[in-house]
Design an enzyme around this catalytic site. Structure first.
Site, PDB file in Angstrom:
ATOM      1  N   GLY A   1      -5.992  -4.052  -7.850  1.00 33.33           N
ATOM      2  CA  GLY A   1      -7.127  -3.182  -7.544  1.00 33.33           C
ATOM      3  C   GLY A   1      -6.668  -1.857  -6.964  1.00 33.33           C
ATOM      4  O   GLY A   1      -7.222  -0.797  -7.275  1.00 33.33           O
TER       5      GLY A   1
ATOM      6  N   SER B   1       0.833  -1.211   0.000  1.00 30.79           N
ATOM      7  CA  SER B   1       0.000   0.000   0.000  1.00 30.79           C
ATOM      8  C   SER B   1       0.864   1.256   0.000  1.00 30.79           C
ATOM      9  O   SER B   1       0.612   2.213  -0.746  1.00 30.79           O
ATOM     10  CB  SER B   1      -0.888   0.008   1.246  1.00 30.79           C
ATOM     11  OG  SER B   1      -1.789  -1.061   1.208  1.00 30.79           O
TER      12      SER B   1
ATOM     13  N   LYS C   1     -12.376  -9.333  -3.613  1.00 30.07           N
ATOM     14  CA  LYS C   1     -10.917  -9.194  -3.688  1.00 30.07           C
ATOM     15  C   LYS C   1     -10.414  -9.838  -4.990  1.00 30.07           C
ATOM     16  O   LYS C   1     -11.183 -10.051  -5.912  1.00 30.07           O
ATOM     17  CB  LYS C   1     -10.272  -9.821  -2.454  1.00 30.07           C
ATOM     18  CG  LYS C   1     -10.593  -9.065  -1.163  1.00 30.07           C
ATOM     19  CD  LYS C   1     -10.015  -7.664  -1.181  1.00 30.07           C
ATOM     20  CE  LYS C   1     -10.381  -6.875   0.051  1.00 30.07           C
ATOM     21  NZ  LYS C   1     -10.012  -5.466  -0.057  1.00 30.07           N
TER      22      LYS C   1
ATOM     23  N   ARG D   1     -12.650 -14.301  -2.145  1.00 31.40           N
ATOM     24  CA  ARG D   1     -11.724 -14.906  -1.178  1.00 31.40           C
ATOM     25  C   ARG D   1     -12.406 -15.760  -0.127  1.00 31.40           C
ATOM     26  O   ARG D   1     -11.792 -16.657   0.432  1.00 31.40           O
ATOM     27  CB  ARG D   1     -10.946 -13.804  -0.471  1.00 31.40           C
ATOM     28  CG  ARG D   1      -9.522 -13.788  -0.886  1.00 31.40           C
ATOM     29  CD  ARG D   1      -8.719 -12.719  -0.214  1.00 31.40           C
ATOM     30  NE  ARG D   1      -7.676 -12.358  -1.173  1.00 31.40           N
ATOM     31  CZ  ARG D   1      -6.927 -11.296  -1.108  1.00 31.40           C
ATOM     32  NH1 ARG D   1      -7.096 -10.433  -0.122  1.00 31.40           N
ATOM     33  NH2 ARG D   1      -5.993 -11.074  -2.006  1.00 31.40           N
TER      34      ARG D   1
ATOM     35  N   ASP E   1      -6.748  -8.287   4.563  1.00 28.27           N
ATOM     36  CA  ASP E   1      -5.980  -9.150   3.660  1.00 28.27           C
ATOM     37  C   ASP E   1      -5.454 -10.406   4.343  1.00 28.27           C
ATOM     38  O   ASP E   1      -4.853 -11.265   3.694  1.00 28.27           O
ATOM     39  CB  ASP E   1      -4.808  -8.358   3.058  1.00 28.27           C
ATOM     40  CG  ASP E   1      -5.294  -7.264   2.123  1.00 28.27           C
ATOM     41  OD1 ASP E   1      -6.409  -7.404   1.568  1.00 28.27           O
ATOM     42  OD2 ASP E   1      -4.578  -6.259   1.953  1.00 28.27           O
TER      43      ASP E   1
HETATM   44  C1  S3P Z   1      -5.568  -1.441   0.031  1.00 28.95           C
HETATM   45  C2  S3P Z   1      -6.806  -1.478   0.597  1.00 28.95           C
HETATM   46  C3  S3P Z   1      -7.569  -2.729   0.813  1.00 28.95           C
HETATM   47  C4  S3P Z   1      -6.680  -3.962   0.702  1.00 28.95           C
HETATM   48  C5  S3P Z   1      -5.736  -3.889  -0.466  1.00 28.95           C
HETATM   49  C6  S3P Z   1      -4.849  -2.661  -0.360  1.00 28.95           C
HETATM   50  C7  S3P Z   1      -4.911  -0.125  -0.156  1.00 28.95           C
HETATM   51  O1  S3P Z   1      -8.585  -2.803  -0.163  1.00 28.95           O
HETATM   52  O2  S3P Z   1      -7.459  -5.118   0.618  1.00 28.95           O
HETATM   53  O3  S3P Z   1      -4.921  -5.041  -0.521  1.00 28.95           O
HETATM   54  O4  S3P Z   1      -3.692  -0.090  -0.409  1.00 28.95           O
HETATM   55  O5  S3P Z   1      -5.608   0.894  -0.051  1.00 28.95           O
HETATM   56  P1  S3P Z   1      -9.992  -2.071   0.029  1.00 28.95           P
HETATM   57  O6  S3P Z   1      -9.729  -0.630   0.138  1.00 28.95           O
HETATM   58  O7  S3P Z   1     -10.775  -2.357  -1.192  1.00 28.95           O
HETATM   59  O8  S3P Z   1     -10.595  -2.690   1.257  1.00 28.95           O
END
Ligand code: S3P
Length: 440
Positions: free
Chosen positions: A96, A25, A347, A351, A320
């Site tokens: 994503g 992140s 996800k 998941r 996660d």
């Molecule tokens: C993330 C937020 C999470 C997480 C992803 C990384 C991020 O997703 O599952 O692996 O870096 O902002 P969501 O914001 O969709 O919950």
């Protein structure tokens, strides 16, 4: 990783002091904010995995300089509103986070871009990000909710107040990044605190950003028009990657490992809290601050664990980690019940379904509701299965951990997918003594 399959077999006595790669992140955000800043940003400890490299490529296509240098990565920013080179197609692969955060960036720039991704990403919902961004002025070519999508940014965005309908740091971040380009104040309100790296890093780069808290409810406001300045960013170790090594140590007898420099930001530590409640011998040592984020060395030894109820309110702080927690729960005594897992359905794979299928294939007693998972622990788990990963790196790694403790080895059907977040996984497992091997 040349083979398409990896197989894990019963292991014992994992030992060593290791480091896991940089937090995913924070790595995405370091490249993005560096590109929106004026001047140069140096990033050390960047996660060099496919997801993050795809974000780097996208930023380069939009006109930023993103280059590897000896001591890390150098990002030559173009300033807020300056990412306006026509990029054509932007391919986010499996990510994503990359796709959704970059939608917020493109929204505020004078460009049209076609967002694409792999099969998994092309199934994931984008409406959650497009809805607020359209309100702000983003143009969306197609009616659909999924990639590919043609997005047209605007130099005339409208600031909004947006209450998150789902607890998602990606949606929060996309709106804040767009808000940076809009005149006046853009506010995101969340009922459950999700990871706060965007707001922390925006402040670090000099943006005008404020968070107000009322118990669990947070309002984050960014004022557009303020300039960001290039900074030196140190990326701490990824707690979501560390989770697999921690799980490995917990489920194999006679293990004692230390993972150095792991991020312990409170919006990411639900997994550690849960493990402690289950009776895990796990401790944060040498707690310190690195680059504006709290980090620690995490020491963990094999432990006798007991099943617990994991409350729904904790889900955003460990979203996660559920696949690997489910694997750990399979080796605990009694039942573990995890609530509030609705977001797992959208996800990299569904998941909840992939985790349940993997557990069942390995002979674990488990059941799922619409947003919950129940796992019954056992001291002898059969294994002897090839688990379907559904293009999901965390399913792949979680079930290799399972194989370290089962009677028969566990294989996964897609090893290369691990490189989206943790290319060093198999190597590090080998370094601590875990039997994770290639199989043809
Ligand atoms: C993330 C937020 C999470 C997480 C992803 C990384 C991020 O997703 O599952 O692996 O870096 O902002 P969501 O914001 O969709 O919950």
């Amino acid at each position: 990783m040349s083979s398409t399959k990896l197989i894990a077999s019963k292991s014992q006595g994992l030992h060593g002091r290791i480091r896991v790669p940089g937090d995913k992140s924070i790595s995405h955000r370091a490249l993005i904010l560096g590109s929106l800043a004026t001047g140069t940003t140096h990033v050390s400890g960047l996660l060099e995995a496919e997801d993050v490299l795809a974000t780097g490529e996208a930023l380069r296509a939009l006109g930023a300089g993103v280059e590897r240098e000896d001591a890390g990565w150098r990002v030559s920013g173009r300033g807020v509103g300056g990412l306006n080179r026509a990029p054509g197609k932007l391919d986010f692969g499996n990510s994503g986070t990359g796709a959704r955060l970059m939608m917020g960036v493109v929204a505020g720039n004078d460009v049209t871009a076609v967002f694409t991704g792999d099969e998994s990403l092309s199934r994931r919902p984008m409406g959650r990000v497009l809805t607020p961004l359209k309100q702000m002025g983003l143009g969306v070519g197609e009616d659909g909710d999924t990639l590919p999508l043609t997005l047209t940014g605007s130099t005339d965005l409208v600031p909004i107040v947006y209450e998150l309908p789902v607890p998602s740091a990606q949606v929060k971040s996309a709106v804040l990044l767009a808000g940076l380009h809009a005149p006046g104040k853009t506010t995101v309100i969340e009922d459950a605190p999700t990871r706060d790296h965007t707001e922390r890093m925006l402040a670090f780069f000099g943006a005008d950003v404020h968070t107000s808290r009322e118990s669990n409810r947070r309002s984050i406001t960014v004022t557009g028009g303020s300039a960001l300045s290039g900074r030196d960013v140190v990326v701490p170790g990824d707690p979501s990657s560390a989770a697999f090594l921690i799980a490995a140590a917990l489920v194999t007898e006679g293990s004692d490992i230390t993972i150095e420099g792991v991020l312990i930001n409170p919006t990411r530590t639900g997994f550690y809290q849960t493990l402690k409640e289950m009776g895990a011998d796990i401790a944060f040592e040498n707690e310190r601050d690195e680059g504006g984020e709290p980090v620690a060395d995490v020491r963990v030894s094999s432990s006798k664990l007991t099943g617990i109820e994991v409350p729904a309110a904790r889900a955003p702080t460990m979203i996660d980690e559920y696949p690997v927690l489910a694997v750990i729960a399979a080796f605990a005594e009694g039942e573990t019940v995890m609530q509030g897992l609705g977001e797992l359905r959208v996800k990299e794979s569904d998941r909840l379904a992939s985790t349940l299928a993997g557990l069942t294939a390995c002979g674990v007693q488990a059941s799922a509701g619409e947003d919950s998972l129940r796992v019954t622990g056992s001291s002898a788990i059969a294994g002897g299965a090839t688990v379907a990963t559904h293009m999901d790196h965390r399913i792949a790694m979680a079930f290799l951990i399972m194989g370290l403790g089962t009677e028969e080895p566990v294989a996964i059907d897609n090893a290369p997918i691990i490189a989206t977040s943790f290319p060093e996984f198999a190597g590090l497992m080998g370094d601590v003594g875990a039997a994770v091997q290639e199989s043809t």
